[in-house]
Motif scaffolding. Structure first.
Motif, short mmCIF file in Angstrom:
data_model
loop_
_atom_site.label_atom_id
_atom_site.label_comp_id
_atom_site.label_asym_id
_atom_site.label_seq_id
_atom_site.Cartn_x
_atom_site.Cartn_y
_atom_site.Cartn_z
N SER A 34 41.68 -44.27 40.37
CA SER A 34 43.08 -45.12 40.35
C SER A 34 43.81 -43.90 39.51
O SER A 34 43.38 -43.06 38.65
CB SER A 34 43.04 -46.10 39.43
N ALA A 35 45.12 -43.96 39.53
CA ALA A 35 46.18 -43.13 39.09
C ALA A 35 46.05 -43.34 37.59
O ALA A 35 46.01 -44.12 36.92
CB ALA A 35 47.52 -43.27 39.51
N GLY A 36 45.93 -42.11 36.93
CA GLY A 36 45.95 -42.00 35.33
C GLY A 36 44.55 -42.46 34.90
O GLY A 36 44.34 -42.45 33.61
N ALA A 37 43.48 -42.69 35.74
CA ALA A 37 42.21 -42.87 35.36
C ALA A 37 41.70 -41.76 34.22
O ALA A 37 41.83 -40.75 34.59
CB ALA A 37 41.01 -42.93 36.55
N GLY A 38 40.87 -42.20 33.07
CA GLY A 38 40.82 -41.33 32.21
C GLY A 38 41.48 -40.60 31.40
O GLY A 38 41.43 -39.67 30.56
N SER A 39 42.91 -41.32 31.39
CA SER A 39 43.85 -40.91 30.51
C SER A 39 44.01 -41.79 29.27
O SER A 39 43.67 -43.13 29.22
CB SER A 39 45.21 -40.99 31.40
N PRO A 40 44.49 -41.37 28.08
CA PRO A 40 44.69 -42.17 26.99
C PRO A 40 45.57 -43.13 27.22
O PRO A 40 46.62 -43.27 27.77
CB PRO A 40 45.19 -41.22 25.89
N ASP A 41 45.17 -44.42 26.51
CA ASP A 41 46.06 -45.54 26.72
C ASP A 41 47.05 -45.48 25.63
O ASP A 41 46.85 -45.63 24.35
CB ASP A 41 45.10 -46.94 26.38
#
Length: 466
Positions: free
Chosen positions: A14-21
Motif C-alpha cells: 500500500s502507498a506509504g507502507a513503512g512510513s512514520p504515522d
C-alpha cells in the motif's frame, strides 16, 4: 558464504507502507524517559487490542540493572494507571540473593496478566563468580506482582545439577498454562561449550519435574555438532514445541541456523526434519567466518513455520557481511522452496551490517497482517550506537523495496529532520523490538538520543502507518 542476487521488488504494497504515522507524537515519534536514572535496554514489545503498548525493558545504571515493564497509552504517554506511574521495577530483592537482573520476553495472558521472562545473576556460594538462573514473574493487569504465582509473584528456576545457565532467551505458554523456557546451558562450571535446553514450569510457577528429566530436556545433536543454543520457542499445537537457535560444528568453526521440535512430554520429535531438527547453512565453504542463527520463529495460520535470523552472505550493497534473513518450512520441518529463492530470503536494507548474530538485541519478527512478514534488526556498531532496521517481505518471501526507504522503514533522509533523533542517532532511530498494532501498522521501541545527562536516554516509540 553465499552470493545473493538482487531480489525483485514485491508488488502490492500500500502507498506509504513503512512510513512514520504523522498523527502520532512528533512526526511519528513519542519520546518518554521512563526512569529517573539509567538507560533502557529494550527487549520485547506488545500492543494490546485497545492500543496500549507494553515494553519489557531493563533499567541499566553504571553499577547494576533492574528488570522493568513500562506501559504506554495508545497516544504514547506513560499509563499512570499501571504500576507506579506507568513503570514497574522489580527491585533488587536481597532475599533472593540478587546481584542484577535483565528482562528477555513478555507474554500477555487471556486474563490480561503479564508473564515476564528474565535472568537473575547470583553470587555463587564460594563468592568468586556469578551464576545465572531463569526468572519469571507475573504481573496483574494493573502492574502489581501476582502473589498467586511463584513466591510473591516471582519464580526462580533451580538449575539442573551440574549445569550453568548462559542466558535466558524465550518462553512459550501451553494451552494448560504451563510455561516452556528455552536457552543454552554450560555442562559444568566455567566451560564455554553450551547445549540448547527447555525447562518447563507449571502455571503456578513451579518446576514441572514430570517433564523430561526432572523438569529439563537437552537438545541431543550427536555427531560432530556438540554445541547448540536456543533463541526462541513456540507452542506449535498438537502437543509440540519448536525451538529456534543455532548448532555449532566445531570442525568448521561456524554455526548453522537451527529448528528443533519436541513433544510436550520432553521427548525430541524425531519425525521433524531430519531426526528431529532442521539445519540451515547457506555458506558455500567452511571458511565462512559469519555465524548463522535463527533468533525468532512463528507459525502462520496454515501451520507452516517461519524463522528469521542472521546469515553470512555476500550482498550487492555491502559485500561480505552478516545480514537478516527469513526462511519458511512446512509443519514437518521441510524447507518451503516456494518461499523466496529456494526457501530462504536474505534481506538487503542497503545499510550497515547487523550488530552481530550472537545477540538477539533488537531482533524481532511479526506478521504484517497481509500474509507478509516484518523483520527488525540492530544494525551498525554494537552497544548504544546500534540503529534500527525494519524490512518487509510479501507472503512469497520477496523483499518489498517500496517499503519505507529502499526497503527499510528506519532508513532514509526523513530521520534527519525529526528533532527527537538529532543527537546520538542523526540518521536513524536506535534499534529496538517491533510489534504490530491494532490498526495494521507497527510500532518500534527504540533507544532515543542522549538527553545530556549521564546514562539517561528516552524510549522513542515510533509508530508506522499500515
Amino acid at each position: 558464504m553465499c552470493a545473493i542476487a538482487p531480489v525483485v521488488t514485491a508488488s502490492g504494497a500500500s502507498a506509504g507502507a513503512g512510513s512514520p504515522d504523522q498523527s502520532f507524537g512528533i512526526g511519528g515519534v513519542a519520546s518518554v524517559v521512563p526512569f529517573r536514572t539509567g538507560d533502557s535496554l529494550n527487549r520485547d514489545l506488545l500492543v494490546t487490542p485497545s492500543g496500549a503498548m507494553i515494553l519489557a525493558t531493563t533499567q541499566t545504571t553504571h553499577s547494576s540493572s533492574d528488570p522493568a515493564v513500562v506501559q504506554f497509552t495508545k497516544s504514547g504517554l506513560l499509563d499512570k494507571r499501571f504500576a507506579d506511574g506507568g513503570v514497574f521495577r522489580l527491585g533488587l530483592l536481597s532475599e533472593y540473593g540478587l546481584v542484577t537482573g535483565e528482562v528477555r520476553r513478555i507474554y500477555r495472558l487471556r486474563s490480561r496478566k503479564l508473564l515476564v521472562l528474565g535472568v537473575w545473576q547470583f553470587y555463587h556460594a564460594d563468592g568468586d563468580w556469578l551464576e545465572n538462573r531463569f526468572m519469571v514473574f507475573r504481573l496483574t493487569a494493573r502492574g502489581k506482582l501476582d502473589k498467586f504465582f511463584g513466591r510473591v509473584g516471582i519464580a526462580i528456576v533451580p538449575r539442573r545439577n551440574g549445569t550453568y545457565v548462559n542466558e535466558t532467551s524465550a518462553l512459550a505458554v501451553l494451552p494448560s498454562g504451563a510455561i516452556a523456557i528455552t536457552d543454552s546451558v554450560n555442562q559444568r562450571k566455567m566451560v564455554t561449550r553450551s547445549v540448547a535446553t527447555i525447562a518447563m514450569l507449571t502455571k503456578s510457577g513451579k518446576l514441572d519435574r514430570s517433564f523430561g528429566e526432572d523438569g529439563w530436556v537437552e537438545l541431543r545433536l550427536g555427531g560432530n555438532r556438540p554445541e547448540s543454543g536456543g533463541k526462541d520457542i513456540i507452542y506449535a499445537g498438537r502437543g509440540r514445541l519448536v525451538i529456534a537457535g543455532y548448532a555449532s560444528n566445531t570442525r568448521q568453526y561456524h554455526d548453522k541456523a537451527l529448528l528443533a521440535q519436541f513433544k510436550t512430554s520432553g521427548a525430541q520429535d524425531r519425525s521433524f526434519g531430519s531426526g528431529g531438527l532442521t539445519l540451515l547453512d547457506p555458506a558455500s565453504s567452511s571458511s565462512n567466518k559469519y555465524s548463522n542463527v535463527f533468533h525468532r520463529v512463528m507459525q502462520d495460520p496454515t501451520g507452516r513455520l517461519v524463522a528469521a535470523g542472521a546469515v553470512g552472505a555476500i550482498m550487492p550493497s555491502l559485500g561480505a557481511t552478516t545480514t537478516p534473513a527469513i526462511a519458511r518450512y512446512s509443519s514437518s520441518g521441510a524447507a518451503d522452496t516456494k518461499f523466496g529463492p529456494g526457501g530462504l530470503t536474505v534481506l538487503d536494507g542497503n545499510r550497515d551490517p547487523i550488530e552481530g548474530p550472537d545477540s538477539s538485541t533488537g531482533f524481532t519478527m511479526a506478521d504484517d497482517g497481509t500474509g507478509g512478514y516484518l523483520i527488525g534488526a540492530a544494525r551498525g556498531a554494537a552497544g548504544w550506537d546500534s540503529r534500527c532496521s525494519v524490512m518487509r517481505t510479501n507472503s512469497s518471501g520477496l523483499q518489498d523495496f517500496a517499503f519505507g526507504f529502499n526497503g527499510d522503514a528506519c532508513g532514509g533522509p526523513y530521520w534527519q529532520t525529526n528533532p527527537l533523533l538529532q543527537i546520538g542517532h542523526p540518521y536513524r532511530p536506535g534499534a529496538g523490538p517491533i510489534a504490530r498494532d491494532q490498526r495494521g501498522g507497527f510500532v518500534v521501541a527504540a533507544l532515543g538520543a542522549s538527553t545530556g545527562q549521564y546514562n539517561k536516554r528516552p524510549v522513542n516509540l515510533i509508530r508506522f502507518a499500515p
